[in-house]
Structure formats: C-alpha cells, structure tokens
Design a protein around this motif. Structure first.
Motif, short mmCIF file in Angstrom:
data_model
loop_
_atom_site.label_atom_id
_atom_site.label_comp_id
_atom_site.label_asym_id
_atom_site.label_seq_id
_atom_site.Cartn_x
_atom_site.Cartn_y
_atom_site.Cartn_z
N THR A 93 41.55 29.81 33.44
CA THR A 93 41.59 30.76 32.33
C THR A 93 41.08 30.18 31.04
O THR A 93 40.88 30.90 30.10
CB THR A 93 43.02 31.25 32.07
N THR A 187 44.02 38.05 24.01
CA THR A 187 42.91 37.13 23.77
C THR A 187 42.77 36.80 22.30
O THR A 187 42.27 35.73 21.95
CB THR A 187 41.57 37.74 24.24
N TYR A 190 43.83 33.38 21.15
CA TYR A 190 42.93 32.25 21.39
C TYR A 190 41.76 32.27 20.42
O TYR A 190 41.29 31.23 19.97
CB TYR A 190 42.41 32.29 22.83
N ARG B 13 37.73 43.16 34.83
CA ARG B 13 38.28 43.55 33.55
C ARG B 13 38.05 42.48 32.49
O ARG B 13 38.40 42.65 31.34
CB ARG B 13 39.77 43.82 33.68
N ALA B 15 39.57 39.69 32.06
CA ALA B 15 40.88 39.48 31.47
C ALA B 15 41.11 38.04 31.05
O ALA B 15 42.14 37.70 30.53
CB ALA B 15 41.95 39.90 32.45
N VAL B 16 40.14 37.19 31.31
CA VAL B 16 40.34 35.79 30.99
C VAL B 16 40.11 35.55 29.50
O VAL B 16 39.09 35.96 28.95
CB VAL B 16 39.38 34.92 31.80
N PRO B 17 41.05 34.90 28.85
CA PRO B 17 40.88 34.61 27.44
C PRO B 17 39.58 33.85 27.22
O PRO B 17 39.27 32.91 27.94
CB PRO B 17 42.07 33.70 27.11
#
Lengths: 298, 301
Positions: A93, A187, A190, B13, B15-17
């Motif tokens: 991530t 988000t 971040y 989507r 959705a990953v930061p």
C-alpha cells in the motif's frame, strides 16, 4: 400483529438455538463437570474427585512442560506473524500506486490458508524429510549444506520447525486483514504528510500504524489463542509416534488429546481442557487491557 | 458492521494510498525493487512446496527418492488410480460430499433464518441470544471434544453421516449467524415493508424479499463454510472412527501413518493433490467474496 411476530421469531430461532445448545453449549458445560470426576470412560461410573484433577495438574511435570511450549509459542507466533504480514501489507500500500502484481501476490499468499492444515502438515513433513525433502535439497543447492538437518527428528528443532510452518501458513491471511484496514484510511492523510516532507517510513509509523492499531490488537488476540490451542500441525507432524522426540513438541492440546483418546483418562483430560479455556479467556482479557492505547476516530 | 466497508482490496477502485511523491525518483525505484524482491521470495516459498507436491504426484517412487529435482520421465497416472481406489481417497471423497451436502445446506438455511430474526425484529432477549452465539466464535472445538464424543454416542449418532452433519452445522452457526446478522442489517427495509403493505405474510417476506437481497452474504458464507468443513479434521477424527466412513482430511492423515503407504510416496502425493485441488479452485473463483467474509470477523471483532 404481536401474535404474528412471534409466530415467525420462535420457529426461525429454534433450530439454531437447539443445535447450538445441544452440540456446543452442553458439551462445554459437561466438560466442567467431568473435570471434577475421575472418569475413565469404561463404565457409567463417574467417581467424584472434587478438585483432585486440578491439584494433580499443578504438580504434573508433563503438563508444565507442555504449557511452557505454549508460552514460547505465545511470544514467537504473534510477533513474527504480525511483523511479516505488516511488512508485506506496507509494501503493497505504500509503494506509490498499487505495486506491480499486487493482485497476484495477494491470491498466492493466501493459498496456505484455504488448504487443510492436515495437508499443510503432511506436505511440510516431506519438505523437512532428510532423504527426499526439499529443504535440505535447497540448502545443498545454494551451498549451505552445513545447515542441513533432520528437522523433525531433532529434539531441539522439532517444535520450531512446526512453528515455522504455522507462520508460513498464517502470514497471507493476516496480510489481507491489514490491507483491508489500511484501505479505510483516507488518502488525504498521506497526501498531507507527503507535503510536510514525511518519508515513507514516517508515514507508516505516524499514520498507518496508529490508525490500524485496533486491528493489530485484535489479530494479536487471535494469534495468541492460536498459540494456546495449537494442535493440528503438531498432531500431524509429530503426534503420530510417541517417541521421545515427538514428546519434545507436545503442546497442551496434544497432551489433552493423548490423555483422552489414547489413555482414556477422560476426567483428567477434561481438567486440562478447562484449564486451557480459562487461560484462553484470561489471555484475551489481559491482552486487550494491556494493549489499550488511545484510539483514533477518523 | 457493513459489508460495504470491508470489501476486499480492489485495484480498480485505486484504493491504495498514493505516496508517489515521497523521496526522489531513485529512492522510489530502489524501494520498488526491494519490495518486489521480498514479495517474489515469499511467493516462491508458498508456491514451491505445492508445485513439488503436484509434480511428485506424477513421479514413480524411485524418481521421488533419487531424483527429487527432475520432472517425471512419464506421467504416472497410476499414482492417482492407487490413491483413488486402494488408498480409499475415492470413498473418502464421496463421504465428504455426502456430509457437506447436508451440513452446508443446513448451516446456510438455519443461520439465515436466525440472522433474519436477529437483524430485523425487536424482542426481549435479542441481544442476549446474539452474544450467546458470538461467544461460540471464541472457543476452540477441542475443549468440548470429550463430552461431545459421548453425547453423540448416547444419541446413537456415532459413526453416522447425520451425526457429523448436525455437529458441523452446530459449530458453523456462531460465525455464520454473526456475519449474516450484520449483513442483513445493512439491507434496506423498504422493500419488505412494501410487501407487508401488499398483504404478504412474514414467511413470504423472508423467502421472496429477504433471501434474494441477502444472496451475496449467503454466498460468501457458503464458500467460507465449504472450505472450513471440507478441511475439518478434529471432528471426524473423533466422531467417525470407522475407516469406511472416513472423510478426506482424516483419511489422509490415517494414510500417512499406515505402514503400507509410508513408502508409496507417489500415491500419497496424489492423494494430497486430489484433496487440495477442490479448495484451491473454489478459492480462486470466489477469491474476493471469500476474503470479504474472512476478514469481516477479524476487523470488527
């Protein structure tokens, strides 16, 4: 209207409650009672012995050794599994966009979790096998043949060889849980951190970690329970024989099983079960208390 | 608990930061390289043993012992034949299917009914019953093993399919009810109310309105319980000792100990492969739904 409502509620709940009561709740209650008897299972006669079984349990060297192994697992299993799973989740991530191949890794890492623990145990027994096994072969291949071992027949290695398998099969599952938790972090957090010049590591330490702490704590309890009730892998990988080496991996649940199903000491086995249940509950409570820290609402 | 909030990781989507701007380009590149190396290493660690097992299932015994790193000269389908007939994997598979047909249906129907009531009706004791089931998700099965064996014997259900079905259902209920109750709470109320207005009885509302709406949740629990029950080892081990009635995991474990099969590695690897493949196939097909179900409990636990 009321009358009609209960005509639905009662028949809809009854099958579930009946099955759950008879096959789940009743046996647990019965175990408490049996633990106060000296029942050997041969006759209907269940001689009442009061707390004798528990008295014996405290003095039982074999039980203490088994429990010591569980205590070691209790430290090693959660720490290593969480550390590895969190690392992988962070790699997924925090590497800019989703790392290349994320979907593929995710499916593969999860594999061991959907496969029967019996197969996992048998498979690794062969991987560890000194004659046909993969592990010694790999060590030989990369020039580390000095590290070759007969893993499951070494007194000091057997338990840890089995624990390694437990970690191997759990990491993917916990990684997926952490990923799901990380996904719910906005988000914008971040982005703000990046504007402030935070490095990848500081964003992880100051944003991700505190925000998923709740989840980490919950998984730590799960892994703690797993460590206390550790059974199938040991049964499959070391339980088949009652040699002195297999004894070196005997955890509390396996001791219970041996006492009950090999030696017919049902009363005593039930006492071991109750002791483990109490320890499990205590562990959950203590852990949730100890690990309490400020939680963040967002 | 909402099913929406715990949908599994979804690349589409995005959705990953995004932390793309972190560090210089070279540092990002370095990070990516290290990340990929670690991930590939773990992939190899996971895949290699399974591949080795499947390849070995096609090798002759001397090949397995003396050339563990080579592919088989000829594919030894005989291993699978021996595993299926002589070793009894075929019989174990049939037994497993019989038990699962009953226990999976029972688990889903009974849980859906209970969850519907717990999610949609107010009545005294509702909370208590919900937490009573929830408690069942905490305790491991083996603590109840000893009394369970005698209970099942007393009910004359020892070594029977029906007995194992009932026990499987009972031990699957807590998590399934917990999950479905949460799921049904997130579903809209209006459709059911409209149906009641039109004069539909409560049973009609459940079967014609609620069940179709709750289908995604029920499917997720169907897969989850399929894997759990297919892989179940302890319960059949103590409740089905009759070798003719063994289920797959249990039968495999027994085979591994039996003298006759200790040296027939080929048949053993074939037996393991046969047992493993259905779970892998189901997992790969239903991956996303299953992960949603599996992680839900842990996230909200």
């Amino acid at each position: 209207m009321h009358y009609q409502k209960y005509r639905l509620i009662v028949p809809f709940l009854l099958p579930a409650l009946a099955l759950y009561g008879v096959f789940v709740l009743y046996p647990y209650a019965q175990a408490m009672y049996l633990s106060l008897t000296g029942w050997r299972g041969l006759s209907a006669n269940k001689p009442w012995v009061g707390l004798d079984n528990y008295q014996r349990l405290i003095e039982d060297e074999r039980f203490r050794e088994a429990l010591t192994r569980n205590a070691q697992l209790l430290v090693v299993l959660p720490i290593l599994t969480i550390a590895i799973a969190l690392t992988f989740a962070a790699l997924f991530t925090q590497g800019g966009q989703a790392i290349k191949g994320a979907g593929f890794y995710r499916i593969v890492f999860f594999f061991p979790q959907v496969i029967s623990a019996v197969i996992v145990g048998m498979l690794w027994s062969y991987v560890y096998n000194p004659n046909i096994g993969l592990l010694n072969g790999v060590l030989d291949g990369v020039g580390l043949d000095a590290l070759q071992q007969s893993w499951l027949s070494d007194r000091s290695l057997v338990l840890w060889a089995i624990v390694a398998v437990a970690i191997w099969s759990s990491v993917g599952f916990y990684m997926v849980i952490y990923l799901a938790a990380m996904q719910s972090i906005p988000t914008s957090f971040y982005e703000a951190a990046t504007l402030d010049g935070a490095s990848r590591w500081t964003s992880f330490r100051d944003i991700t970690f505190p925000l998923i702490w709740e989840t980490i704590r919950t998984t730590a309890v799960y892994l703690g329970i797993f460590a206390l009730d550790f059974f199938v892998l040991v049964q499959v990988m070391a339980g088949g024989s009652t040699t002195t080496i297999a004894r070196r991996a005997e955890v509390a649940a396996l001791y219970l099983y041996n006492e009950a199903f090999d030696d017919n000491r049902w009363g005593y086995a039930s006492a071991i079960g109750v002791a483990l249940l109490v320890l499990t509950l205590l562990l959950s409570i203590v852990f949730l208390r100890l690990a309490k820290r400020e939680t963040y609402e967002y | 608990m909402s099913a929406e909030a715990i949908r599994p990781f979804d690349e589409a989507r995005g959705a990953v930061p995004t932390v793309a701007a972190v560090g210089s380009g070279r540092r990002s590149w370095l990070f990516g390289g290290i990340a990929q190396t670690l991930l590939i290493l773990w992939t190899l660690m996971v895949v290699f043993p399974f591949l080795w097992m499947i390849v070995s299932a096609f090798k002759s015994n001397p090949e397995i012992v003396f050339s563990p790193w080579q592919l088989p000269d000829t594919l030894q389908w005989g291993n699978f034949e021996r595993a299926w007939t002589e070793a009894g994997i075929g019989r174990f598979a049939v037994n497993t299917l019989i038990v699962l047909a009953g226990s999976l249906t029972g688990t889903l129907v009974i849980s859906a009914m209970a969850a519907y009531v717990l999610a949609r009706f107010e009545f005294p004791g509702r909370q208590f019953i919900f937490y009573l089931f929830l408690a069942g998700t905490m305790f491991p099965v083996f603590l109840a093993l000893v009394p369970l064996v005698f209970l099942v014997q007393d009910l004359r259900l020892f070594n029977t399919y029906q007995g194992l079905m009932l026990v499987y259902i009972a031990y699957s209920l807590p998590f399934t009810i917990f999950f479905l109750t949460g799921f049904m709470k997130t579903l809209p109320n209006e459709v059911g109310e409209a149906a009641v207005m039109d004069g539909a009885g409560p049973y009609r509302v459940f079967f014609d309105v609620m069940l179709p709406m709750a289908k995604p949740g029920i499917i997720a629990m169907g897969i989850f319980n399929f894997l759990g029950q297919w892989n179940q080892f302890l319960l059949p081990l103590v409740l089905m000792p009759n070798p003719d009635r063994h289920l797959l995991s249990q039968g495999l474990a027994a085979l591994a100990i039996q003298q006759g099969y200790q040296n027939d590695y080929g048949a053993l690897f074939a037996a393991m492969t046969i047992t493993m493949v259905p779970t892998l196939v189901v997992y790969i097909i239903f991956q996303r739904r299953l992960e949603a179900g599996l992680t839900a409990g842990a996230l909200k636990g």
